[in-house]
Design a protein around this motif. Structure first.
Motif, PDB file in Angstrom:
ATOM      1  N   GLN A 113     -35.599   9.880 -38.261  1.00  0.00           N
ATOM      2  CA  GLN A 113     -34.324   9.281 -37.865  1.00  0.00           C
ATOM      3  C   GLN A 113     -33.914   8.357 -39.346  1.00  0.00           C
ATOM      4  O   GLN A 113     -34.938   8.597 -39.990  1.00  0.00           O
ATOM      5  CB  GLN A 113     -35.366   7.572 -37.112  1.00  0.00           C
ATOM      6  CG  GLN A 113     -35.862   8.568 -35.789  1.00  0.00           C
ATOM      7  CD  GLN A 113     -34.790   9.005 -34.337  1.00  0.00           C
ATOM      8  OE1 GLN A 113     -34.054   7.980 -34.263  1.00  0.00           O
ATOM      9  NE2 GLN A 113     -35.133  10.310 -34.479  1.00  0.00           N
ATOM     10  N   ALA A 209     -21.805   7.063 -37.769  1.00  0.00           N
ATOM     11  CA  ALA A 209     -22.549   8.577 -36.490  1.00  0.00           C
ATOM     12  C   ALA A 209     -22.238  10.164 -37.544  1.00  0.00           C
ATOM     13  O   ALA A 209     -23.296  11.035 -37.367  1.00  0.00           O
ATOM     14  CB  ALA A 209     -21.718   8.011 -35.955  1.00  0.00           C
ATOM     15  N   THR A 214     -29.510   8.299 -36.444  1.00  0.00           N
ATOM     16  CA  THR A 214     -29.970   8.010 -35.392  1.00  0.00           C
ATOM     17  C   THR A 214     -29.429   6.778 -34.699  1.00  0.00           C
ATOM     18  O   THR A 214     -30.036   6.190 -33.344  1.00  0.00           O
ATOM     19  CB  THR A 214     -30.941   8.383 -35.168  1.00  0.00           C
ATOM     20  OG1 THR A 214     -32.219   7.727 -36.002  1.00  0.00           O
ATOM     21  CG2 THR A 214     -31.429  10.313 -35.246  1.00  0.00           C
ATOM     22  N   GLU A 215     -29.747   5.812 -35.513  1.00  0.00           N
ATOM     23  CA  GLU A 215     -29.484   3.937 -35.040  1.00  0.00           C
ATOM     24  C   GLU A 215     -28.443   3.788 -36.149  1.00  0.00           C
ATOM     25  O   GLU A 215     -28.741   4.351 -37.034  1.00  0.00           O
ATOM     26  CB  GLU A 215     -30.617   3.228 -35.203  1.00  0.00           C
ATOM     27  CG  GLU A 215     -31.849   3.943 -34.692  1.00  0.00           C
ATOM     28  CD  GLU A 215     -32.530   5.495 -35.095  1.00  0.00           C
ATOM     29  OE1 GLU A 215     -32.909   5.599 -33.941  1.00  0.00           O
ATOM     30  OE2 GLU A 215     -32.989   5.672 -36.386  1.00  0.00           O
ATOM     31  N   HIS A 237     -20.782   5.394 -29.140  1.00  0.00           N
ATOM     32  CA  HIS A 237     -21.612   7.034 -29.772  1.00  0.00           C
ATOM     33  C   HIS A 237     -22.534   6.861 -28.718  1.00  0.00           C
ATOM     34  O   HIS A 237     -24.058   7.019 -28.945  1.00  0.00           O
ATOM     35  CB  HIS A 237     -21.510   6.438 -31.147  1.00  0.00           C
ATOM     36  CG  HIS A 237     -20.653   6.021 -31.998  1.00  0.00           C
ATOM     37  ND1 HIS A 237     -19.658   7.810 -32.817  1.00  0.00           N
ATOM     38  CD2 HIS A 237     -20.479   5.280 -32.689  1.00  0.00           C
ATOM     39  CE1 HIS A 237     -19.095   7.076 -33.410  1.00  0.00           C
ATOM     40  NE2 HIS A 237     -18.827   6.019 -33.678  1.00  0.00           N
ATOM     41  N   VAL A 240     -26.554   7.566 -29.117  1.00  0.00           N
ATOM     42  CA  VAL A 240     -27.023   6.966 -31.319  1.00  0.00           C
ATOM     43  C   VAL A 240     -27.193   5.268 -30.199  1.00  0.00           C
ATOM     44  O   VAL A 240     -26.837   4.806 -30.031  1.00  0.00           O
ATOM     45  CB  VAL A 240     -25.354   6.852 -32.105  1.00  0.00           C
ATOM     46  CG1 VAL A 240     -25.653   6.741 -33.063  1.00  0.00           C
ATOM     47  CG2 VAL A 240     -25.191   8.507 -32.511  1.00  0.00           C
ATOM     48  N   GLY A 376     -36.045   6.662 -31.594  1.00  0.00           N
ATOM     49  CA  GLY A 376     -34.154   7.122 -31.528  1.00  0.00           C
ATOM     50  C   GLY A 376     -33.935   7.355 -29.716  1.00  0.00           C
ATOM     51  O   GLY A 376     -34.668   6.105 -28.667  1.00  0.00           O
TER      52      GLY A 376
END
Length: 694
Positions: A113, A209, A214-215, A237, A240, A376
């Motif tokens: 991640q 992004a 992923t975050e 997104h 995400v 995620g």
């Protein structure tokens, strides 16, 4: 890809083990401290940072003004402003946070991640400050050099970075340190927007992004205004996790400008809106309530999505069909706040260095990092949907049922209550169960690894036991230290078998398995560590014990020993048993003398670097042939003055002790050809060959 600190336990088991982490220290006193908002109220089209810190009530306005003048003067002189708070304060530490939320510090999934932090302006000391924080709490280093930390601008480039801003520098330090406190092996990308304008901040979200985040955590916001819906596309997104702080001015911003509006971008239906709680520890039990200043309210722009509007008790918020803020919650109250280190002056006159911070700015990166620990979004378009699917699960969500964020005529939009409410959403995640996608496989027995841990040999993974009728499994092999921690993924090793490469020698091996079905993928789970991988080149690395009497079994260690055809002690053959490719048991042969141990294999003969020394042995007799009545000199080791000698079982009546290595004995009447035996308190030892009686 790094898997630092794997322990061979599932993420859930690791989380349970950490619930007994160090208790919180005494929290800051309300009598001695007051809150200080770091950012000013934003103008239209702009956002404010949502962090707060505690400062001593003894600091007057003139004191703060004097500090600002001093810090400004130091910077103008080219001198780094002095750090004035060098002691870690009485806030919540990483261990406290992991204890409060029953979290593992890292999981196999979290190693994949990347958590992005989006903030305005630049913090020139962010990486150095993170280093101080990590060192204080024993966290692994997260730097640009080791690939853990990266900083880019809103265009996704390393330069130019925007101008420094003291208010936002404190925000940046808080955000970055909270992510690393929660998820030690997540990568962190800091995206610094050129200004507080929503267009710049939105571009920074898009850059995050594009950088593979992923975050994405956003610790800023402002009251909804006309036309704000046109900015929502920046936060769309799917797949995400985009977390956003709910605000620090209470219900409908009543505590600040009283605009009677919820905050954006928290009100966006595309994000996970994170509210704030007060977190306290009594004995060994953590509890939370709604923080009075946490943002909440009903959106006047966005409608509630089905995953929210269909939640039990949602109608009690009074929001009707409108989107409600928040979705979830974490620590926000600065009086029960977190330790943060920030050496860049904020411009407010507060001390530099250590302090206690709060605000929903702390809550957003914490929840983003918790999502990262769980792997995620895991294929869910809007990850908030996953959280709502666990509403009411006391094992997975701590439900705050007290506290309020303002006055809202008795509805749940500003009042905490059982189940969903505006200030705290579905509650605060406990462990990682609230991030599990409903219906996806869950493990009940961890994977295992079989095969010989030797270079060029094949290891095979079994997937373990999973619920949810998995339709497929994914595998990732990792090499770990000899103790089974500090793991790194083996590039391309994603099948159920692994042929051990030369690079694996000296390491242990784990396999990380993830099961999936039509609902999605479950949480990754790792196997226990294998034995330390040995080389396939024959070698003797050692033996134990280093000294022993003949007839004693010793263990010989090394590599590629499974094909051994002979074992010799200084050239003298011994009986032996091959236990594995890395270990042989051998019996010290009669007649052994000090010397190296050799193992004969089909590839080659290998010897120890050290010498084995027998503690009790007969090495020779001179002469080796004699008549009854003759005197024979017996050489060896471990002899004593009480030692006796026999010739093929017939005890000699005349024995002369000369030293620990020499005895003389007269061949007794009745003796016949056979072994010479010396007996003492340590036992008996015999010659390797026969003495001939002529």
């Amino acid at each position: 890809m790094s898997f630092r600190g794997l322990t061979g336990r599932t993420a859930i088991a690791a989380a349970i083990a950490l619930t007994a982490a160090a208790p919180a220290t005494a929290l800051p006193s309300r009598k001695l401290n007051r809150e200080q908002r770091l950012c000013s109220t934003p103008r239209a089209g702009h956002a404010e940072c949502l962090d707060e810190r505690l400062i001593s009530k003894s600091l007057t306005k003139s004191d703060l003004a004097a500090n600002v003048r001093r810090q400004t003067r130091e910077e103008l002189q080219g001198v780094k402003p002095a750090v004035t708070s060098k002691t870690v304060p009485a806030g919540l530490t990483p261990a406290n946070l992991h204890s409060a939320y029953s979290l593992a510090t890292e999981t196999p999934a979290s190693a994949t991640q990347t958590v992005a932090i989006v903030d305005a302006y630049s913090d020139p000391t962010v990486e150095a400050d993170l280093g101080v924080y990590d060192q204080a709490f024993g966290l692994p280093a997260c730097t640009a050099k080791n690939g853990c930390f990266k900083r880019i601008n809103e265009l996704g480039k390393a330069s130019p970075l925007p101008a420094k801003n003291g208010e936002w520098s404190s925000e940046i330090s808080l955000d970055v340190q909270m992510v690393h406190a929660i998820c030690e092996n997540c990568r962190i990308v800091l995206v610094e927007a050129a200004s507080t304008g929503y267009s710049d901040l939105g571009k920074a979200v898009e850059a995050a992004a594009a950088a593979g985040a992923t975050e994405i955590s956003n610790s800023y916001g402002g009251a909804e205004s006309s036309g704000i819906n046109s900015l929502n596309s920046y936060y769309e997104h799917p797949g995400v996790v985009v977390t956003v702080s709910s605000g620090d001015c209470g219900y409908f911003n009543q505590g600040c400008n009283g605009t009677a509006a919820a905050n954006f971008p928290a009100a966006s239906p595309s994000v996970v809106a994170v509210g704030g709680t007060s977190l306290t520890l009594s004995g060994s039990t953590w509890s939370s309530k709604a923080w009075s200043d946490a943002g909440s309210g009903c959106s006047h722009v966005f409608s509630a999505q089905l995953w929210q509007s269909e939640a039990a008790n949602f109608s009690a918020t009074g929001c009707g069909t409108e989107r409600s803020v928040a979705d979830v919650s974490a620590i926000g109250d600065p009086y029960t706040g977190v330790d943060v280190y920030d050496s860049t002056p904020s411009g407010s006159g507060a001390s530099t260095g250590w302090g206690v911070w709060g605000g929903t700015s702390a809550a957003s990166p914490i929840v983003a990092a918790e999502f990262a620990l769980a792997g995620g979004a895991r294929g869910v378009g809007n990850p908030a949907d996953t959280l709502y699917s666990h509403l009411g699960e006391s094992a997975n969500l701590q439900d705050s049922t007290s506290g309020s964020t303002g006055s809202c005529s008795g509805v749940r939009s500003c009042t905490a209550a059982t189940g969903y409410d505006g200030p705290t959403g579905v509650g605060s995640p406990i462990g990682l169960g609230a991030f599990a996608v409903s219906g996806t496989p869950a493990d009940s027995a961890v994977p295992s690894v079989s095969g010989t841990a030797e270079q060029a040999q094949t290891l095979t993974a079994t997937s373990g036991t999973w619920s949810g009728s998995p339709t497929g499994y994914s595998y990732q092999w990792v090499l770990c230290s000899s103790s089974g921690i500090e793991c790194e993924a083996v590039s391309g090793a994603t099948s159920s078998t692994l042929v051990l490469p030369a690079s694996a020698v000296g390491s242990t091996v784990r396999v990380v398995v993830k099961a999936s079905n039509a609902s999605g993928a479950g949480t990754s789970v790792e196997s226990a560590a294998s034995a330390v991988v040995a080389s396939n080149v024959p070698a003797v690395s050692g033996f134990t014990p280093a000294t022993a009497a003949t007839g004693t079994t010793i263990k010989i260690s090394g590599s590629a020993l499974h094909g051994a055809t002979a074992v010799r002690f200084d050239g003298l053959s011994a009986t032996f048993t091959v236990l594995s490719s890395t270990e042989i048991e051998a019996v010290v042969p009669n007649g052994a003398s000090a010397g190296k141990i050799s193992v004969v294999t089909p590839a080659k003969t290998v010897s120890s670097s050290a010498k084995f020394t027998p503690s009790f042995s007969v090495t020779s007799e001179a002469p080796s042939r004699a008549a009854v009545g003759a005197t024979v000199t017996i050489k060896g080791t471990g002899f004593t003055s009480s030692s006796t000698v026999s010739f093929n079982g017939v005890v000699a009546t005349s024995v002369t002790f000369l030293s620990a290595t020499t005895i003389k004995a007269v061949v007794p009447a009745g003796a016949s050809t056979g072994v010479v035996t010396v007996t003492s308190a340590a036992g008996s030892t015999r010659s390797s060959g026969s003495f001939v009686v002529s």
